[in-house]
Design a protein around this motif. Structure first.
Motif, PDB file in Angstrom:
ATOM      1  N   UNK A  69      15.617  -7.870  -2.042  1.00  0.00           N
ATOM      2  CA  UNK A  69      15.664  -9.008  -2.958  1.00  0.00           C
ATOM      3  C   UNK A  69      15.496 -10.320  -2.206  1.00  0.00           C
ATOM      4  N   UNK A  70      16.246 -10.502  -1.143  1.00  0.00           N
ATOM      5  CA  UNK A  70      16.168 -11.745  -0.365  1.00  0.00           C
ATOM      6  C   UNK A  70      14.818 -11.886   0.320  1.00  0.00           C
ATOM      7  N   UNK A  71      14.261 -10.777   0.758  1.00  0.00           N
ATOM      8  CA  UNK A  71      12.941 -10.784   1.397  1.00  0.00           C
ATOM      9  C   UNK A  71      11.881 -11.245   0.393  1.00  0.00           C
ATOM     10  N   UNK A  72      11.923 -10.702  -0.833  1.00  0.00           N
ATOM     11  CA  UNK A  72      10.954 -11.079  -1.870  1.00  0.00           C
ATOM     12  C   UNK A  72      11.106 -12.545  -2.255  1.00  0.00           C
ATOM     13  N   UNK A  73      12.343 -13.018  -2.355  1.00  0.00           N
ATOM     14  CA  UNK A  73      12.591 -14.433  -2.679  1.00  0.00           C
ATOM     15  C   UNK A  73      11.953 -15.328  -1.622  1.00  0.00           C
ATOM     16  N   UNK A  74      12.073 -14.915  -0.375  1.00  0.00           N
ATOM     17  CA  UNK A  74      11.508 -15.689   0.725  1.00  0.00           C
ATOM     18  C   UNK A  74       9.983 -15.628   0.721  1.00  0.00           C
ATOM     19  N   UNK A  75       9.440 -14.427   0.540  1.00  0.00           N
ATOM     20  CA  UNK A  75       7.983 -14.246   0.509  1.00  0.00           C
ATOM     21  C   UNK A  75       7.332 -15.074  -0.597  1.00  0.00           C
ATOM     22  N   UNK A  76       7.972 -15.102  -1.760  1.00  0.00           N
ATOM     23  CA  UNK A  76       7.427 -15.817  -2.912  1.00  0.00           C
ATOM     24  C   UNK A  76       7.777 -17.301  -2.882  1.00  0.00           C
ATOM     25  N   UNK A  77       8.514 -17.717  -1.859  1.00  0.00           N
ATOM     26  CA  UNK A  77       9.021 -19.085  -1.753  1.00  0.00           C
ATOM     27  C   UNK A  77       9.694 -19.488  -3.068  1.00  0.00           C
ATOM     28  N   UNK A  78      10.524 -18.593  -3.547  1.00  0.00           N
ATOM     29  CA  UNK A  78      11.246 -18.766  -4.806  1.00  0.00           C
ATOM     30  C   UNK A  78      12.144 -19.990  -4.713  1.00  0.00           C
ATOM     31  N   UNK A  79      12.037 -20.866  -5.694  1.00  0.00           N
ATOM     32  CA  UNK A  79      12.761 -22.137  -5.703  1.00  0.00           C
ATOM     33  C   UNK A  79      14.279 -21.959  -5.577  1.00  0.00           C
ATOM     34  N   UNK A  80      14.786 -20.838  -6.076  1.00  0.00           N
ATOM     35  CA  UNK A  80      16.231 -20.596  -6.068  1.00  0.00           C
ATOM     36  C   UNK A  80      16.668 -19.631  -4.964  1.00  0.00           C
ATOM     37  N   UNK A  81      15.876 -19.490  -3.908  1.00  0.00           N
ATOM     38  CA  UNK A  81      16.193 -18.484  -2.891  1.00  0.00           C
ATOM     39  C   UNK A  81      17.543 -18.734  -2.213  1.00  0.00           C
ATOM     40  N   UNK A  82      17.886 -20.009  -1.949  1.00  0.00           N
ATOM     41  CA  UNK A  82      19.192 -20.302  -1.345  1.00  0.00           C
ATOM     42  C   UNK A  82      20.324 -19.937  -2.308  1.00  0.00           C
ATOM     43  N   UNK A  83      20.099 -20.186  -3.592  1.00  0.00           N
ATOM     44  CA  UNK A  83      21.092 -19.882  -4.619  1.00  0.00           C
ATOM     45  C   UNK A  83      21.313 -18.369  -4.720  1.00  0.00           C
ATOM     46  N   UNK A  84      20.215 -17.622  -4.654  1.00  0.00           N
ATOM     47  CA  UNK A  84      20.289 -16.161  -4.719  1.00  0.00           C
ATOM     48  C   UNK A  84      21.046 -15.635  -3.501  1.00  0.00           C
ATOM     49  N   UNK A  85      20.705 -16.155  -2.327  1.00  0.00           N
ATOM     50  CA  UNK A  85      21.375 -15.710  -1.104  1.00  0.00           C
ATOM     51  C   UNK A  85      22.886 -15.908  -1.212  1.00  0.00           C
ATOM     52  N   UNK A  86      23.309 -17.104  -1.623  1.00  0.00           N
ATOM     53  CA  UNK A  86      24.739 -17.382  -1.707  1.00  0.00           C
ATOM     54  C   UNK A  86      25.408 -16.555  -2.805  1.00  0.00           C
ATOM     55  N   UNK A  87      24.691 -16.337  -3.897  1.00  0.00           N
ATOM     56  CA  UNK A  87      25.260 -15.529  -4.988  1.00  0.00           C
ATOM     57  C   UNK A  87      25.555 -14.105  -4.537  1.00  0.00           C
ATOM     58  N   UNK A  88      24.565 -13.472  -3.898  1.00  0.00           N
ATOM     59  CA  UNK A  88      24.766 -12.067  -3.514  1.00  0.00           C
ATOM     60  C   UNK A  88      25.695 -11.921  -2.316  1.00  0.00           C
ATOM     61  N   UNK A  89      25.714 -12.895  -1.431  1.00  0.00           N
ATOM     62  CA  UNK A  89      26.558 -12.788  -0.239  1.00  0.00           C
ATOM     63  C   UNK A  89      28.008 -13.208  -0.481  1.00  0.00           C
ATOM     64  N   UNK A  90      28.217 -14.118  -1.458  1.00  0.00           N
ATOM     65  CA  UNK A  90      29.583 -14.578  -1.730  1.00  0.00           C
ATOM     66  C   UNK A  90      30.171 -14.004  -3.016  1.00  0.00           C
ATOM     67  N   UNK A  91      29.302 -13.550  -3.921  1.00  0.00           N
ATOM     68  CA  UNK A  91      29.794 -13.017  -5.183  1.00  0.00           C
ATOM     69  C   UNK A  91      30.333 -14.094  -6.108  1.00  0.00           C
ATOM     70  N   UNK A  92      29.792 -15.291  -5.990  1.00  0.00           N
ATOM     71  CA  UNK A  92      30.263 -16.410  -6.818  1.00  0.00           C
ATOM     72  C   UNK A  92      29.434 -16.537  -8.088  1.00  0.00           C
ATOM     73  N   UNK A  93      30.051 -17.095  -9.102  1.00  0.00           N
ATOM     74  CA  UNK A  93      29.361 -17.385 -10.356  1.00  0.00           C
ATOM     75  C   UNK A  93      28.515 -18.646 -10.174  1.00  0.00           C
ATOM     76  N   UNK A  94      27.454 -18.804 -10.980  1.00  0.00           N
ATOM     77  CA  UNK A  94      26.597 -19.994 -10.845  1.00  0.00           C
ATOM     78  C   UNK A  94      27.372 -21.317 -10.939  1.00  0.00           C
ATOM     79  N   UNK A  95      28.312 -21.413 -11.859  1.00  0.00           N
ATOM     80  CA  UNK A  95      29.098 -22.640 -12.001  1.00  0.00           C
ATOM     81  C   UNK A  95      29.925 -22.947 -10.766  1.00  0.00           C
ATOM     82  N   UNK A  96      30.420 -21.902 -10.103  1.00  0.00           N
ATOM     83  CA  UNK A  96      31.193 -22.087  -8.875  1.00  0.00           C
ATOM     84  C   UNK A  96      30.291 -22.577  -7.747  1.00  0.00           C
TER      85      UNK A  96
END
Length: 172
Positions: free
Chosen positions: A66-93
């Motif tokens: 997932x993180x590899x694809x986000x990076x390859x596609x230069x996905x605008x939310x890649x940092x958000x995705x990384x922190x979400x999956x690594x920290x388990x936080x909700x978007x509002x948090x």
């Protein structure tokens, strides 16, 4: 007419949207009965079942892909995705997370609040603050992100899709 409305939009609406629409239509009609505008509530027995909740988590291999694809596609939310999956936080948090809540010295991340859909500050969903350990990869990520974003007070950039709560649409 009500059944037709639901049938017409069945494929366009998510399960949760159908359920919400049913609830709102039913409430309006119940109000009509209460005020004697109509004799009875004509709301048919439209069944709206939400999809089964996800009961599993991503494997390390799936997270890496997932993180590899986000990076390859230069996905605008890649940092958000990384922190979400690594920290388990909700978007509002994550939206509420400030650099002042990051303790690089003790390698801790303090989750002290969240934001509502309208952007107002609120407590976390459980009402309790959390302290998360900072892994080596998270520390490296955060140090690079801090350098990249400069002097802003929030950890993650307020990307349009994320601020408008359309991250899942963008993600799909």
């Amino acid at each position: 007419m009500i059944l037709d409305l639901f049938e017409e939009n069945k494929s366009n609406w998510s399960d949760h949207h159908k359920k919400a629409m049913r609830k709102h239509v039913k409430a309006v009609l119940e109000y009509g009965v209460e005020k004697n505008y109509i004799q009875r509530n004509p709301m048919p027995k439209v069944r709206c079942r939400a999809a089964q909740k996800l009961t599993t988590v991503l494997t390390e291999k799936q997270i890496h892909l997932l993180l590899q694809k986000c990076s390859e596609l230069d996905f605008e939310l890649k940092e958000h995705v990384f922190m979400s999956v690594r920290l388990g936080c909700r978007p509002g948090e994550l939206r509420f997370l400030k650099w002042s809540n990051i303790d690089f010295e003790n390698k801790l991340i303090y989750i002290k609040g969240s934001t509502t859909r309208s952007g107002l500050e609120k407590s976390t969903k459980t009402g309790e603050d959390r302290v998360l350990p900072m892994t080596k990869s998270m520390e490296l990520f955060l140090r690079k992100l801090r350098f990249k974003t400069g002097g802003i007070s929030f950890v993650l950039l307020q990307v349009k899709a994320w601020v408008k709560h359309e991250q899942s649409r963008e993600f799909k």
